[in-house]
Design an enzyme around this catalytic site. Structure first.
Site, PDB file in Angstrom:
ATOM      1  N   HIS A 130       7.706   3.103   1.112  1.00 31.88           N
ATOM      2  CA  HIS A 130       7.723   3.053  -0.273  1.00 31.88           C
ATOM      3  C   HIS A 130       7.992   4.520  -0.812  1.00 31.88           C
ATOM      4  O   HIS A 130       7.324   5.421  -0.157  1.00 31.88           O
ATOM      5  CB  HIS A 130       6.435   2.481  -0.918  1.00 31.88           C
ATOM      6  CG  HIS A 130       6.368   2.635  -2.393  1.00 31.88           C
ATOM      7  ND1 HIS A 130       7.200   1.613  -3.203  1.00 31.88           N
ATOM      8  CD2 HIS A 130       5.732   3.522  -3.184  1.00 31.88           C
ATOM      9  CE1 HIS A 130       6.908   2.170  -4.461  1.00 31.88           C
ATOM     10  NE2 HIS A 130       5.877   3.003  -4.624  1.00 31.88           N
ATOM     11  N   ASN A 170       1.884  -4.259   2.092  1.00 30.18           N
ATOM     12  CA  ASN A 170       1.546  -3.140   2.563  1.00 30.18           C
ATOM     13  C   ASN A 170       1.944  -1.947   1.555  1.00 30.18           C
ATOM     14  O   ASN A 170       3.070  -1.664   1.175  1.00 30.18           O
ATOM     15  CB  ASN A 170       2.236  -2.826   3.983  1.00 30.18           C
ATOM     16  CG  ASN A 170       1.407  -1.737   4.430  1.00 30.18           C
ATOM     17  OD1 ASN A 170       1.178  -0.448   3.876  1.00 30.18           O
ATOM     18  ND2 ASN A 170       1.151  -1.376   5.803  1.00 30.18           N
ATOM     19  N   ASP A 172       2.196   1.178   1.775  1.00 31.86           N
ATOM     20  CA  ASP A 172       3.038   2.294   2.183  1.00 31.86           C
ATOM     21  C   ASP A 172       4.448   1.507   2.761  1.00 31.86           C
ATOM     22  O   ASP A 172       5.285   2.304   2.962  1.00 31.86           O
ATOM     23  CB  ASP A 172       2.321   2.666   3.567  1.00 31.86           C
ATOM     24  CG  ASP A 172       1.080   3.668   3.236  1.00 31.86           C
ATOM     25  OD1 ASP A 172       1.056   3.994   2.063  1.00 31.86           O
ATOM     26  OD2 ASP A 172       0.192   3.652   3.956  1.00 31.86           O
ATOM     27  N   GLU A 173       4.534   0.358   2.516  1.00 28.28           N
ATOM     28  CA  GLU A 173       5.991  -0.419   3.040  1.00 28.28           C
ATOM     29  C   GLU A 173       6.452  -0.938   1.721  1.00 28.28           C
ATOM     30  O   GLU A 173       7.275  -0.137   0.991  1.00 28.28           O
ATOM     31  CB  GLU A 173       5.553  -1.250   4.283  1.00 28.28           C
ATOM     32  CG  GLU A 173       5.030  -0.717   5.379  1.00 28.28           C
ATOM     33  CD  GLU A 173       4.954  -1.544   6.695  1.00 28.28           C
ATOM     34  OE1 GLU A 173       5.847  -2.364   6.993  1.00 28.28           O
ATOM     35  OE2 GLU A 173       3.822  -1.461   7.207  1.00 28.28           O
ATOM     36  N   MET A 174       6.463  -1.936   1.636  1.00 29.58           N
ATOM     37  CA  MET A 174       7.078  -2.760   0.531  1.00 29.58           C
ATOM     38  C   MET A 174       6.455  -2.738  -0.760  1.00 29.58           C
ATOM     39  O   MET A 174       7.147  -2.723  -1.812  1.00 29.58           O
ATOM     40  CB  MET A 174       7.642  -4.194   0.845  1.00 29.58           C
ATOM     41  CG  MET A 174       8.356  -4.357   1.999  1.00 29.58           C
ATOM     42  SD  MET A 174       9.985  -3.898   1.969  1.00 29.58           S
ATOM     43  CE  MET A 174      10.668  -5.323   1.408  1.00 29.58           C
TER      44      MET A 174
END
Length: 394
Positions: A130, A170, A172-174
């Site tokens: 992200h 998550n 930090d991800e999606m």
């Protein structure tokens, strides 16, 4: 870091590894290198031996207690009973896989890190998450994930469905929440009909999104490499170097200890010395899931199909293929247990399967040649129209 241009010591230390010159295992001198004529004769002998069925191949070199799972063709995919296959569900999953609406920012899709043009990986050392945040781990290819029993480098998800939900949630991800995902997809007029065909109802839910994504990913299957042709009886599909490399893989190079079965992975977790224990870039791997000291620094064995097209390698993307082989030839990375760690119950223990090999330059070249025979033809896949930004609500 230039491919194959530096020694193992420079590869590890320049990358900030937790090992130094005194921490490397005792290397073996390279064994004598055969002449060109001897190498050709050896290849002819091995080609004859490996022209038989795999069950009749030469006996592999395995330590006592190691499981023998022979290499072979990929089996038929078995879809789970709670998420059976249908063509409509797989098509919905394909659309969702390429759709940025699944992310909180509306920009990142599953295909951002698992791009079919990049062998279903992303070619990066570690991926971006992200807001372009650099993530801690390398994105593995999703090809052949239908045959995996655990997911992520640390195995924290036991199904593709659970894995999809974990990535979406998550931060930090999606960085996506269920309400946002459902709201964005529902507003695209093309999606409710796809959900209707796939599930018998047009309602969009996160469970259905994860099921469709998993169903699609289980269709991303290889099996078209030259090694597959060799396994099917086309004995000239591999070059002399590749045949010698196949034999090395199963014997003196000790690869078969962990890279076995049809996907060339045992699906288990091993510490190869790259945990950066108590260092800035520490990653304790499987231990974060199980809290078992033996799992400190252990990561899931990656499958090797299409390995030549999915660099860089390891959970941290530290290596190119030539450097990786040199690292294994030296016996892997070893963290010296100093007095500082003498009473540390979590001090990592490197896999007993890693030992200095003493392979010569021809051996290493043959082994690399065999690994590249596992590569698949380039697969191109265009995103379905419903996935494209033009479909966004105005």
């Amino acid at each position: 870091m230039p491919r194959g241009a530096v020694s193992l010591l420079i590869v590890l230390v320049a990358a900030g590894s937790a090992v130094g010159q005194n921490d490397l295992p005792q290397r073996l001198p390279p064994r004598p290198q055969p002449s060109a004529e001897e190498a050709r004769a050896r290849a002819a002998e091995l080609r004859k031996a490996y022209s038989r069925m795999p069950a009749e191949w030469p006996k592999p070199t395995l330590d006592e207690g190691a499981e023998h799972r022979e290499l072979g063709l990929l089996p038929e995919v078995k879809h789970p009973k709670d998420n059976p296959y249908s063509k409509d569900k797989a098509e919905l999953g394909r659309a969702l896989f390429f759709d940025g609406r699944l992310s909180g920012a509306g920009q990142a899709a599953c295909a951002s890190c698992h791009d079919p043009d990049l062998a279903w990986a992303d070619g990066r050392t570690t991926s971006f998450g992200h807001d372009r945040k650099p993530l801690k781990r390398n994105a593995p290819s999703v090809q052949n994930v239908a045959f995996a029993s655990s997911f992520f480098w640390d195995g924290r998800s036991d199904s593709l469905e659970a894995q999809a939900k974990a990535v979406l949630a998550n931060p930090d991800e999606m960085r996506a929440d269920e309400k946002g995902v459902v709201g964005r997809l529902t507003q695209v007029k093309g999606y409710p009909p796809l959900f209707e065909k796939a599930f018998g109802g047009g309602t969009v839910t996160l469970d259905r999104v994860s099921q469709a994504l998993a169903c699609f990913q289980r269709t991303v299957i290889g099996g078209r490499s030259r090694f597959d042709s060799f396994l099917k009886g086309k004995t000239d599909a591999l070059s002399d170097a590749e045949v010698r490399g196949l034999h090395l893989f199963r014997t003196d190079a000790r690869c078969l200890h962990c890279h076995n079965g049809p996907t060339l992975s045992d699906g288990k977790f091993h510490d190869i010395g790259l945990s950066y224990y108590k260092r800035e870039l520490e990653d304790l791997g499987r231990f974060r899931v199980t809290s078992v000291p033996a799992d400190v620094g252990a990561f899931r064995t990656p499958p090797l199909r299409n390995v030549g097209r999915t660099a860089p390698y390891m959970h941290n993307g530290l290596f190119e293929l030539e450097g990786l082989l040199r690292m294994y030839n030296a016996g892997g990375a070893t963290i010296r247990k100093t007095d500082k760690f003498k009473d540390d119950p979590n001090f990592p223990t490197k896999s007993r399967f890693l030992k200095p090999l003493g392979l010569n330059t021809l051996d290493l070249a043959d082994l690399e040649a065999f690994l590249r025979s596992l590569d698949e033809p380039h697969q191109r896949m265009r995103p379905p129209a419903v996935s494209l930004p033009e479909g966004r609500p105005q």
